[in-house]
Scaffold this motif. Structure first.
Motif, short mmCIF file in Angstrom:
data_model
loop_
_atom_site.label_atom_id
_atom_site.label_comp_id
_atom_site.label_asym_id
_atom_site.label_seq_id
_atom_site.Cartn_x
_atom_site.Cartn_y
_atom_site.Cartn_z
N SER A 1 -8.11 5.14 -5.62
CA SER A 1 -8.47 5.08 -4.19
C SER A 1 -7.35 5.68 -3.34
N ASN A 2 -7.73 6.35 -2.25
CA ASN A 2 -6.70 6.73 -1.27
C ASN A 2 -7.06 6.27 0.15
N MET A 3 -8.05 5.35 0.22
CA MET A 3 -8.36 4.70 1.50
C MET A 3 -8.88 3.30 1.21
N VAL A 4 -8.16 2.29 1.69
CA VAL A 4 -8.60 0.92 1.45
C VAL A 4 -9.03 0.28 2.77
N ILE B 1 0.84 -1.20 0.00
CA ILE B 1 0.00 0.00 0.00
C ILE B 1 0.88 1.25 0.00
N PRO B 2 0.72 2.10 -1.02
CA PRO B 2 1.54 3.32 -1.08
C PRO B 2 1.32 4.21 0.14
N GLU B 3 2.30 5.05 0.44
CA GLU B 3 2.25 5.87 1.64
C GLU B 3 1.07 6.84 1.68
N ASP B 4 0.64 7.30 0.52
CA ASP B 4 -0.46 8.27 0.51
C ASP B 4 -1.84 7.61 0.50
N ARG C 1 -11.33 9.00 -0.89
CA ARG C 1 -11.95 8.05 -1.81
C ARG C 1 -11.74 6.65 -1.23
N SER C 2 -12.75 6.20 -0.46
CA SER C 2 -12.66 4.92 0.23
C SER C 2 -13.16 3.81 -0.68
N MET C 3 -12.23 3.13 -1.31
CA MET C 3 -12.63 1.98 -2.14
C MET C 3 -11.51 0.96 -2.20
#
Ligand SMILES: *Cc1c(COP(=O)(O)O)cnc(C)c1O
Length: 219
Positions: A203-206, A10-13, A187-189
């Motif tokens: 996405s920036n929230m998993v 998972i990337p840092e951002d 963007r939670s996906m």
């Protein structure tokens, strides 16, 4: 996969929400001790019980459907509510947040999957909600972005298409309703089976559960 293997992907951002639903306190502590501070639950009562038993520097996210009459149980502490899909619910969150002198962060949930059963808004319904006179009077909620779940399918093209739909809704809302708010950014996906695709699509929230904790056992 271990927690360390998951975070390496998972990337840092991109924010990882570790989905701990159905998992016991001891297993959550193990992940906590490896540095994870954001956990997600989908049931109000379970969220409340775990909040009470676990360290207070955990940020608790409610990721599942929320009934209006249960908002009061999580309003004192919840840090993000992912699945807001009605003005009625938003009004209740606002009311309960006010009682605790809080502003509660929320995401609007969109229905992007083929399955009929999933909750969530479409773009038109979101527009109605955001343009409703009541919405502008809700000072104790803060819309931080959007959330969605893709279909349960192995068809990667379909999953990508659904995530692209969600991102286009995010862009539309950002441009038309939140142009000056840098805080409308979430963007939670993406879940265990599709988080890599989700990140590729923006996405920036998993929200990852079984990949970290192992498969769940619903009795
Ligand atoms: C359970 C759940 C997840 C995590 O699912 P996994 O496939 O175990 O990663 C993510 N989002 C929501 C809304 C969930 O209910």
């Amino acid at each position: 996969m271990s927690y360390q293997e998951v975070i390496a992907k998972i990337p840092e951002d991109v924010t990882l929400v570790a989905v701990s639903k159905t998992k016991p306190i001891e297993e959550i502590i193990e992940i906590y001790q490896q540095g994870q501070r954001i956990f997600g639950e989908n049931k109000v009562q379970e969220l409340r019980e775990k909040y009470e038993q676990l360290p207070k520097d955990i940020e608790w996210h409610l990721i599942g459907h929320l009934q209006t009459n249960k908002v009061k149980y999580i309003a004192p502490f919840v840090s993000l509510i992912h699945a807001v899909d009605s003005l009625k619910l938003l009004k209740e969150i606002d009311k309960q947040a006010k009682k605790h002198n809080r502003v509660i962060d929320c995401l609007l949930q969109f229905h992007i999957a083929r399955e009929e059963t999933k909750f969530g808004l479409d773009q038109k319904e979101a527009v109605e909600l955001l343009e409703h006179p009541t919405f502008s009077r809700l000072n104790n909620i803060h819309i931080r972005g959007i959330m969605g779940m893709a279909s349960f399918t192995k068809d990667e093209t379909q999953i990508r298409k659904e995530f692209q739909t969600l991102i286009s809704i995010f862009d539309f809302l950002k441009t038309n309703y939140f142009p000056d708010q840098s805080s409308f950014d979430t963007r939670s996906m993406g879940m265990s089976g599709d988080f890599k695709i989700a990140i590729e699509e923006g996405s920036n929230m998993v929200r990852v559960g079984s990949l970290i904790f192992g498969s769940r056992n619903y009795n």
